[in-house]
Write a protein that holds these residues in place. Sequence first.
Motif, PDB file in Angstrom:
ATOM      1  N   LYS A   1      -4.841  14.131   2.056  1.00 31.38           N
ATOM      2  CA  LYS A   1      -5.463  13.484   0.899  1.00 31.38           C
ATOM      3  C   LYS A   1      -6.469  14.408   0.221  1.00 31.38           C
ATOM      4  O   LYS A   1      -6.493  14.528  -1.013  1.00 31.38           O
ATOM      5  CB  LYS A   1      -6.145  12.192   1.339  1.00 31.38           C
TER       6      LYS A   1
ATOM      7  N   ILE B   1       1.019   6.733  -6.883  1.00 31.44           N
ATOM      8  CA  ILE B   1      -0.081   7.678  -7.124  1.00 31.44           C
ATOM      9  C   ILE B   1       0.399   9.112  -6.960  1.00 31.44           C
ATOM     10  O   ILE B   1       0.100   9.991  -7.785  1.00 31.44           O
ATOM     11  CB  ILE B   1      -1.263   7.395  -6.168  1.00 31.44           C
TER      12      ILE B   1
ATOM     13  N   TRP C   1      -6.292  16.093  -3.536  1.00 35.79           N
ATOM     14  CA  TRP C   1      -7.372  15.815  -4.480  1.00 35.79           C
ATOM     15  C   TRP C   1      -7.954  17.105  -5.046  1.00 35.79           C
ATOM     16  O   TRP C   1      -8.077  17.295  -6.256  1.00 35.79           O
ATOM     17  CB  TRP C   1      -8.450  15.005  -3.758  1.00 35.79           C
TER      18      TRP C   1
ATOM     19  N   PHE D   1      -8.210  10.018  -5.232  1.00 37.63           N
ATOM     20  CA  PHE D   1      -9.263   9.317  -4.499  1.00 37.63           C
ATOM     21  C   PHE D   1      -8.742   8.015  -3.884  1.00 37.63           C
ATOM     22  O   PHE D   1      -9.207   7.574  -2.828  1.00 37.63           O
ATOM     23  CB  PHE D   1     -10.432   9.015  -5.447  1.00 37.63           C
ATOM     24  N   PHE D   2      -7.746   7.395  -4.519  1.00 32.87           N
ATOM     25  CA  PHE D   2      -7.254   6.088  -4.084  1.00 32.87           C
ATOM     26  C   PHE D   2      -6.147   6.178  -3.034  1.00 32.87           C
ATOM     27  O   PHE D   2      -5.637   5.144  -2.592  1.00 32.87           O
ATOM     28  CB  PHE D   2      -6.754   5.300  -5.298  1.00 32.87           C
TER      29      PHE D   2
ATOM     30  N   SER E   1       0.831   4.015  -2.948  1.00 34.86           N
ATOM     31  CA  SER E   1       0.565   5.420  -2.623  1.00 34.86           C
ATOM     32  C   SER E   1       1.645   6.333  -3.189  1.00 34.86           C
ATOM     33  O   SER E   1       1.351   7.417  -3.704  1.00 34.86           O
ATOM     34  CB  SER E   1       0.470   5.589  -1.101  1.00 34.86           C
TER      35      SER E   1
ATOM     36  N   LYS F   1       0.825  -1.210   0.000  1.00 33.11           N
ATOM     37  CA  LYS F   1       0.000   0.000   0.000  1.00 33.11           C
ATOM     38  C   LYS F   1       0.858   1.259   0.000  1.00 33.11           C
ATOM     39  O   LYS F   1       0.536   2.255  -0.647  1.00 33.11           O
ATOM     40  CB  LYS F   1      -0.919  -0.005   1.227  1.00 33.11           C
TER      41      LYS F   1
ATOM     42  N   ILE G   1      -7.258  10.512  -9.519  1.00 36.41           N
ATOM     43  CA  ILE G   1      -6.695   9.299  -8.906  1.00 36.41           C
ATOM     44  C   ILE G   1      -6.309   9.515  -7.443  1.00 36.41           C
ATOM     45  O   ILE G   1      -6.037   8.536  -6.729  1.00 36.41           O
ATOM     46  CB  ILE G   1      -5.469   8.767  -9.683  1.00 36.41           C
TER      47      ILE G   1
END
Length: 406
Positions: A290, A228, A294, A394-395, A225, A221, A392
């Motif tokens: 986050k 991303i 975003w 969002f993830f 991350s 993870k 992206i």
Amino acid sequence: MNSSSVASSIDSNSLVQKTVYPILFSIAFAHLLNDLLQAVIPAAYPILKENFNLSFTQIGLITLAYQLAASILQPLVGLYTDKKPKPFSQIFGMLFTMSGIVLLSYAATFSMIIVAVVLVGIGSSIFHPEASRISFLASGGKRGLAQSIFQLGGNAGTAIGPLLVALIVVPNTQYYIIWFVIVALIALMVLSRIAFWYQSHLSLKASKKAVIDLPNLSQTKIIASVVILMILIFSKFFYMASMSSYFTFYLMDKFHLSVQDAQFHLVLFLASCAVGTLIGGPLGDKFGRKYVIWFSVLGAAPFTLLLPYVDLFWTGILSVIIGTIISSAFPAILVFSQELLPKKLGMVSGLFYGFAFGMGGLGSALLGNLADHTSIDYVYHLCAYLPLIGIIAFFLPNLKKKKAIN
């Protein structure tokens, strides 16, 4: 343990843990001076283009050479200083930058320009990983605020550089770039003061066990991350390359502005980036990084999509809105990445600064080549879609921490 030893221990702990605002503002000012010197390069493009009859492709190659020198070394510098911190390394970095500025002022060929910007890039690659670490260490836990203060210095320098070039260099000749050596000398004095604090801070930290917050995430993870975040960096800095390298040419071509008038519009855009940077970190501390990431990447999309279709007045307004929104991402992205890998602050900072510079350089080169084969106007129509990649974010996970002791 006697009372004096206890008091000494408490004093040491408080020195390590509290937010050290004098150092935060000092490193932010050093960042301002460093990035002001870097900003001389794109700000001088109109002069260099005229003096050397450069194509947009060649201008893109200048940016690529600078950004590659600034990007490839940064993760390596950060990885090395994670293991062996070098409090005085930034002074050597500034000496590289100063050498590049001197050479750029006397450059008589395209190849000399390339060597000059590479020297500035090397200086930048040495400066940023350790400077970002110092900001983190001086934060006292207020990491978003500290990173915003640090980034504000860089963005302010990036905005002031073109203004000074427009006032000092454009009315005269390329040789007037030599005056920016004064900025480098001031930076050397500031960095010397910071280096002694950093050296003392390292000694204090070595005398106590450090407690590090680790993310409650699997290794898979964490890697996902980071990937991303790097995709978001690609989106942001490719778009920023279109603005920092070609916005003046876009304004001159579409609205027939003079070099100086176009430079002032660029300064407004870069100043808005400074404002966005200042608010991005504290908002991340309060609402979660986050959500700031975003919003700041995806939220710029409606305005970037409108930009190619409006008149000069609305171009100025939209550029300020875009700069404010999209620049709020980087402090949040950088602190998010540091919290994902808190034991490798230098490497992470170097990786993200380096990747950001690399994407900026690659974007500038590719967009310059595209402009030569199509038009500057087409470049802005195409780049308008880049912020849509922000979806992206969002993830990204919501970070929760667990304690670990080194």
